[in-house]
Design an enzyme around this catalytic site. Structure first.
Site, PDB file in Angstrom:
ATOM      1  N   LYS A 116      17.970   7.820  12.356  1.00 33.90           N
ATOM      2  CA  LYS A 116      17.011   7.732  12.830  1.00 33.90           C
ATOM      3  C   LYS A 116      17.651   6.596  13.173  1.00 33.90           C
ATOM      4  O   LYS A 116      18.427   5.154  13.286  1.00 33.90           O
ATOM      5  CB  LYS A 116      15.642   6.582  11.890  1.00 33.90           C
ATOM      6  CG  LYS A 116      15.031   6.931  12.676  1.00 33.90           C
ATOM      7  CD  LYS A 116      13.398   7.727  12.197  1.00 33.90           C
ATOM      8  CE  LYS A 116      12.585   7.700  12.708  1.00 33.90           C
ATOM      9  NZ  LYS A 116      11.209   8.843  12.222  1.00 33.90           N
TER      10      LYS A 116
HETATM   11  N1  GLU Z   1      10.350  11.296  15.255  1.00 32.60           N
HETATM   12  C1  GLU Z   1       9.809  12.434  14.428  1.00 32.60           C
HETATM   13  C2  GLU Z   1       9.706  12.577  12.695  1.00 32.60           C
HETATM   14  O1  GLU Z   1       9.972  11.913  12.281  1.00 32.60           O
HETATM   15  C3  GLU Z   1      10.479  13.573  14.857  1.00 32.60           C
HETATM   16  C4  GLU Z   1      12.363  13.931  14.782  1.00 32.60           C
HETATM   17  C5  GLU Z   1      12.374  15.163  15.548  1.00 32.60           C
HETATM   18  O2  GLU Z   1      11.938  15.578  16.323  1.00 32.60           O
HETATM   19  O3  GLU Z   1      13.744  14.963  15.397  1.00 32.60           O
HETATM   20  O4  GLU Z   1       9.872  13.364  11.861  1.00 32.60           O
END
Ligand code: GLU
Length: 427
Positions: A116
């Site tokens: 993240k």
């Molecule tokens: N931000 C989204 C999540 O929390 C998608 C992450 C992604 O597609 O890599 O799942």
């Protein structure tokens, strides 16, 4: 979402949300006899990068923002997870969210690890030019971590396809050739996937449909739905579930929401919010607060905003039959207990909102093969993966008589543990 952080550098030791995620992982682990060494390893991120990002603002001054990229675990493949732009972003929260990405990706058996990123900023108060500078400089600063084989960012709260296009362009400019595989959630024109923009909301709805089947509940005209948060996840969840004939009676954004017992016109609500930046004055319904929305008597409640919205303070007043977690971490562990006692059926975040990263995975695969799928193929494959994951979790929940959250974490940890133990701990 924690408001306990004055600074961006918050250690995870005492951070409520981080500890909450750890507790769920530990308790779930007990149900599968999780190896204590695996738990130790997963209780801290693999690596974190802090970056400070100077941006020339439109008034000529330089403002320095705090940003992070965290790799929680890379056992199953390249690190994968979104980039969040929000005023409360901090190290501990970003780390907790990266842990949830590891578990989400493992649950749906993607060959990806968990990551993240985030920048502590308020994107709603920044111009397009300021956001572009912020994104490009952040990308330069995390350049050494990201790449199609290493770590593939995607949108999260406060970021979108345009943000990903700037990341892709900056990364590609450094290398001298186009590298579409460095991000997912890109515009279609530069290698994005059909179906990615609505994938998280679509996945939420698919899991609600699966839950309703198990509960012998009808999904149609008689079904009422409330959605907290009207960003990408909330909007598409509301739109897609109302497309199934359900009545979306309430939606909200940070400043509050609207309620109409006869059902809201989701497209009209979206147009109003885009034009007015709040639901104030929206003619299609009555004003409602975010707290009131969470306490509505509805069949399906979809929290699709920030973490820690349903806590021990308000869980007792939540009255839905199905709680489908569009957001990451909207329910605390204490609240989860209360909801269980009330007989509310929870579809936990790592399952309910996994549609986004599932279609991100499809986008990455399509990019590597330079072969692009139809929207129908994307949606069908999404359905296949998420409904299988739902079944695995539901069967575990039935067999072990533990709730859906612990079941999802347990099923995920079981898969990941096997991989971690097979690879072993270096050196
Ligand atoms: N931000 C989204 C999540 O929390 C998608 C992450 C992604 O597609 O890599 O799942």
């Amino acid at each position: 979402m924690s408001s306990e952080s004055e600074s961006a550098i918050v250690s995870w030791e005492n951070h409520h949300f981080y500890k909450n995620c750890l507790d769920v992982m530990r308790i779930a682990g007990q149900h599968i006899g999780m190896d204590p060494n695996v738990y130790q390893r997963l209780s801290k991120p693999r690596r974190v990068l802090y970056v400070s990002i100077p941006v020339r603002m439109d008034d000529g001054s330089i403002k320095v923002f705090d940003g992070f990229r965290v790799h929680h675990n890379t056992t199953l493949g390249p690190a994968k997870g979104g980039i969040r732009y929000h005023p409360e972003v901090n190290l501990a929260e970003t780390s907790a969210l990266s842990m949830l990405m590891t578990l989400k990706n493992s649950l749906v058996k993607l060959p990806l690890g968990g990551a993240k990123g985030g920048i502590r900023c308020d994107p709603n108060k920044m111009s397009r030019r300021e956001k572009q500078s912020l994104t490009r400089r952040y990308t330069s600063e995390v350049f050494m971590l990201i790449g199609p084989d290493k770590d593939i960012p995607a949108p999260d709260i406060g970021t979108d396809a345009q943000t990903m296009a700037w990341v892709m362009d900056t990364y590609s400019s450094h290398l001298g050739y186009a590298v579409p595989g460095v991000v997912t959630g890109k515009p279609i024109e530069i290698g994005g996937s059909l179906g990615r923009v609505d994938a998280t909301g679509r996945g939420v709805v698919y899991t609600v449909v699966e839950a309703a089947k198990r509960l012998n509940m009808e999904i149609g005209e008689s079904t009422t739905v409330a959605v907290q948060g009207f960003g990408n996840v909330g909007y598409y969840s509301a739109k897609i579930i109302s497309g199934l004939g359900c009545k979306v009676v309430a939606v909200s954004d940070v400043s509050g929401g609207v309620y109409n017992s006869r059902g809201l016109d989701i497209n009209a609500a979206r147009t109003w919010l885009n034009e007015h930046r709040s639901f104030d004055g929206f003619p299609g319904g009555d004003k409602i607060t975010n707290n009131e929305l969470l306490e509505l008597k509805v069949d399906v409640l979809i929290p699709a905003a920030l973490s820690e919205q349903i806590t021990k303070e308000n869980a007792d007043r939540v009255k839905c039959r199905i709680l489908a977690e569009g957001a990451n971490g909207p329910t605390t562990i204490e609240a989860n207990e209360i909801l269980n006692d009330k007989g509310i059926f929870t579809i936990p975040d790592i399952l309910a909102n996994s549609g986004g990263v599932i279609v991100s995975y499809f986008e990455w695969v399509q990019g590597m093969q330079s072969f692009f799928w139809s929207e129908k193929d994307v949606n069908n494959k999404l359905w296949e993966i998420i409904s299988h994951a739902f079944s695995r979790v539901y069967d575990f929940h039935q067999a072990k008589k533990i709730d859906m959250r612990l079941s999802a974490f347990a099923v995920s940890i079981e898969h990941l543990s096997k991989a971690m133990l097979a690879r072993g701990f270096f050196p």
